[in-house]
Design a protein around this motif. Sequence first.
Motif, mmCIF file in Angstrom:
data_model
loop_
_atom_site.group_PDB
_atom_site.id
_atom_site.type_symbol
_atom_site.label_atom_id
_atom_site.label_comp_id
_atom_site.label_asym_id
_atom_site.label_seq_id
_atom_site.Cartn_x
_atom_site.Cartn_y
_atom_site.Cartn_z
ATOM 1 N N SER A 1 -0.341 -1.561 11.812
ATOM 2 C CA SER A 1 0.116 -0.991 13.083
ATOM 3 C C SER A 1 1.522 -0.392 12.978
ATOM 4 O O SER A 1 1.826 0.592 13.637
ATOM 5 N N THR A 2 2.385 -0.974 12.133
ATOM 6 C CA THR A 2 3.730 -0.417 11.964
ATOM 7 C C THR A 2 3.652 0.976 11.343
ATOM 8 O O THR A 2 4.354 1.901 11.768
ATOM 9 N N LEU A 3 2.778 1.100 10.353
ATOM 10 C CA LEU A 3 2.601 2.417 9.723
ATOM 11 C C LEU A 3 2.124 3.425 10.763
ATOM 12 O O LEU A 3 2.663 4.528 10.886
ATOM 13 N N PHE A 4 1.127 3.010 11.503
ATOM 14 C CA PHE A 4 0.513 3.885 12.498
ATOM 15 C C PHE A 4 1.548 4.356 13.513
ATOM 16 O O PHE A 4 1.632 5.547 13.828
ATOM 17 N N MET A 5 2.361 3.410 13.982
ATOM 18 C CA MET A 5 3.371 3.762 14.986
ATOM 19 C C MET A 5 4.410 4.734 14.433
ATOM 20 O O MET A 5 5.080 5.422 15.187
ATOM 21 N N ASN A 6 4.548 4.752 13.118
ATOM 22 C CA ASN A 6 5.511 5.667 12.512
ATOM 23 C C ASN A 6 4.850 6.923 11.944
ATOM 24 O O ASN A 6 5.427 7.606 11.098
ATOM 25 N N GLY A 7 3.655 7.201 12.419
ATOM 26 C CA GLY A 7 2.993 8.447 12.050
ATOM 27 C C GLY A 7 2.496 8.475 10.607
ATOM 28 O O GLY A 7 2.405 9.539 9.997
ATOM 29 N N LEU A 8 2.191 7.283 10.064
ATOM 30 C CA LEU A 8 1.729 7.234 8.663
ATOM 31 C C LEU A 8 0.303 6.716 8.589
ATOM 32 O O LEU A 8 -0.173 6.007 9.469
ATOM 33 N N GLN A 9 -0.385 7.057 7.502
ATOM 34 C CA GLN A 9 -1.719 6.509 7.250
ATOM 35 C C GLN A 9 -1.733 5.843 5.874
ATOM 36 O O GLN A 9 -1.207 6.379 4.899
ATOM 37 N N GLU A 10 -2.353 4.670 5.838
ATOM 38 C CA GLU A 10 -2.456 3.932 4.574
ATOM 39 C C GLU A 10 -3.549 4.593 3.738
ATOM 40 O O GLU A 10 -4.652 4.802 4.221
ATOM 41 N N VAL A 11 -3.236 4.924 2.483
ATOM 42 C CA VAL A 11 -4.248 5.623 1.692
ATOM 43 C C VAL A 11 -4.657 4.872 0.422
ATOM 44 O O VAL A 11 -5.677 5.176 -0.179
ATOM 45 N N GLN A 12 -3.869 3.873 0.017
ATOM 46 C CA GLN A 12 -4.166 3.233 -1.264
ATOM 47 C C GLN A 12 -3.503 1.865 -1.339
ATOM 48 O O GLN A 12 -2.293 1.761 -1.179
ATOM 49 N N THR A 13 -4.297 0.832 -1.566
ATOM 50 C CA THR A 13 -3.708 -0.503 -1.762
ATOM 51 C C THR A 13 -3.340 -0.658 -3.233
ATOM 52 O O THR A 13 -4.151 -0.359 -4.105
ATOM 53 N N ILE A 14 -2.122 -1.119 -3.499
ATOM 54 C CA ILE A 14 -1.793 -1.310 -4.920
ATOM 55 C C ILE A 14 -1.624 -2.784 -5.307
ATOM 56 O O ILE A 14 -1.692 -3.132 -6.470
ATOM 57 N N LEU A 15 -1.444 -3.663 -4.327
ATOM 58 C CA LEU A 15 -1.366 -5.092 -4.651
ATOM 59 C C LEU A 15 -1.820 -5.911 -3.457
ATOM 60 O O LEU A 15 -1.374 -5.675 -2.341
ATOM 61 N N LYS A 16 -2.707 -6.879 -3.698
ATOM 62 C CA LYS A 16 -3.054 -7.839 -2.647
ATOM 63 C C LYS A 16 -2.266 -9.099 -2.924
ATOM 64 O O LYS A 16 -2.220 -9.557 -4.067
ATOM 65 N N SER B 1 0.821 -1.207 0.000
ATOM 66 C CA SER B 1 0.000 0.000 0.000
ATOM 67 C C SER B 1 0.851 1.252 0.000
ATOM 68 O O SER B 1 2.009 1.234 0.418
ATOM 69 N N VAL B 2 0.224 2.320 -0.457
ATOM 70 C CA VAL B 2 0.830 3.650 -0.350
ATOM 71 C C VAL B 2 0.399 4.238 0.994
ATOM 72 O O VAL B 2 -0.760 4.111 1.387
ATOM 73 N N ALA B 3 1.342 4.847 1.694
ATOM 74 C CA ALA B 3 1.004 5.539 2.939
ATOM 75 C C ALA B 3 1.646 6.912 2.927
ATOM 76 O O ALA B 3 2.723 7.106 2.355
ATOM 77 N N VAL B 4 0.954 7.842 3.533
ATOM 78 C CA VAL B 4 1.475 9.220 3.640
ATOM 79 C C VAL B 4 1.409 9.636 5.115
ATOM 80 O O VAL B 4 0.833 8.931 5.940
ATOM 81 N N LYS B 5 2.008 10.783 5.417
ATOM 82 C CA LYS B 5 1.998 11.242 6.819
ATOM 83 C C LYS B 5 0.571 11.434 7.307
ATOM 84 O O LYS B 5 -0.285 11.919 6.568
ATOM 85 N N LYS B 6 0.353 11.055 8.565
ATOM 86 C CA LYS B 6 -0.950 11.248 9.188
ATOM 87 C C LYS B 6 -1.333 12.713 9.099
ATOM 88 O O LYS B 6 -0.484 13.589 9.286
ATOM 89 N N GLY B 7 -2.587 12.982 8.788
ATOM 90 C CA GLY B 7 -3.033 14.375 8.745
ATOM 91 C C GLY B 7 -2.869 15.000 7.362
ATOM 92 O O GLY B 7 -3.486 16.012 7.056
ATOM 93 N N GLU B 8 -2.043 14.375 6.511
ATOM 94 C CA GLU B 8 -1.856 14.870 5.140
ATOM 95 C C GLU B 8 -3.148 14.662 4.361
ATOM 96 O O GLU B 8 -3.799 13.625 4.513
ATOM 97 N N ARG B 9 -3.533 15.647 3.539
ATOM 98 C CA ARG B 9 -4.768 15.444 2.770
ATOM 99 C C ARG B 9 -4.468 14.700 1.477
ATOM 100 O O ARG B 9 -3.794 15.228 0.596
ATOM 101 N N TYR B 10 -4.920 13.486 1.395
ATOM 102 C CA TYR B 10 -4.703 12.658 0.197
ATOM 103 C C TYR B 10 -6.022 12.615 -0.555
ATOM 104 O O TYR B 10 -7.004 12.062 -0.071
ATOM 105 N N ASP B 11 -6.041 13.235 -1.731
ATOM 106 C CA ASP B 11 -7.326 13.310 -2.442
ATOM 107 C C ASP B 11 -7.259 12.503 -3.732
ATOM 108 O O ASP B 11 -7.604 12.972 -4.795
#
Length: 284
Positions: free
Chosen positions: A162-177, A94-104
């Motif tokens: 949870s790893t993303l979360f602990m590093n201040g990131l939010q998952e915004v887009q899955t690119i491969l399952k 997945s793509v993740a960006v900083k928490k609070g960042e507006r991903y549109d």
Amino acid sequence: MNLKVAIQKSGRLHEDSVALLNDCGIAVKNGHNHLKSVADNFPLEVYFLRDDDIPQYVEDNVAHIGIVGENVLFEKGKSIDVVEQLGFGKCRISVAVKKGERYDGMQYLNGKRIATSYPVITQKFLDDNKISAEIHEISGSVELAPSIGLADAVCDLVSSGSTLFMNGLQEVQTILKSQAVLVKSKQLDPGQQQLLDQLLFRIRAVKKAKNNKYVLMNAPNDALDKIIALLPGMKSPTVLPLAETGWSSVHSVLSEDEFWEKIEALKNAGAQGILVVPIEKMII
Ligand code: ATP
Ligand code: MG
């Protein structure tokens, strides 16, 4: 002649890979202290490798088959065939960006820097969506990159998030399952292909059994029609008379995904004393 299979030496796919072979009746010793092991009761030799190396071994036909995550398979882009999805090792990239960042939406990534250990998969996602971004390939601790200013976003393996979360990131887009798959070389000779077919027959029986349960229940005879209509069975349900007149025992097989719904309906139709039993192998 042995069929050679490459599996992960240690890590998230190791145990499930060994368990799958064991469930197929193939006794494989655990690989922690060995790089190679020979099964006792099937002509199979097991190589224990880093997961990243498995596609290359299989392409070179050094290992005839292998068990590897689709994420690694697609990233390495080797010329090998997928034989079967195995249902374990489930995760996603997945793509993740900083928490609070507006991903549109994906357009957000235009002109951004993305840190990843999956440059091939990431680039393909960008190309498919006509996005132009800069990829920074790093091999580990990808989730640190945004906080130290190396990148604006990451593209990384996620399971719970949870790893993303602990590093201040939010998952915004899955690119491969992704899940683990059985792969094979394109250079198998007929003898090797035959051994693979035997193994595959067992793998499918094990997979099928895991997805199904054997159910037994008692039913008053006047409810039998209704109950039988609810049950698929492998051909049709088995109905046996109970010692008590007017009652029968009904046996059938239910698949995991419809299980609870059916049990509820069976109870409502008059079934009693419902027993649910795991199935070890299922050969259809
Ligand atoms: P190696 O030492 O073999 O290179 P690794 O550190 O690269 O191991 P692992 O973390 O053991 O890899 O993960 C192996 C594979 O398991 C991944 O490539 C992915 O397909 C799958 N996987 C990753 N995370 C999870 C998870 N949380 N749950 C299930 N499967 C996962
Ligand atoms: Mg690896």
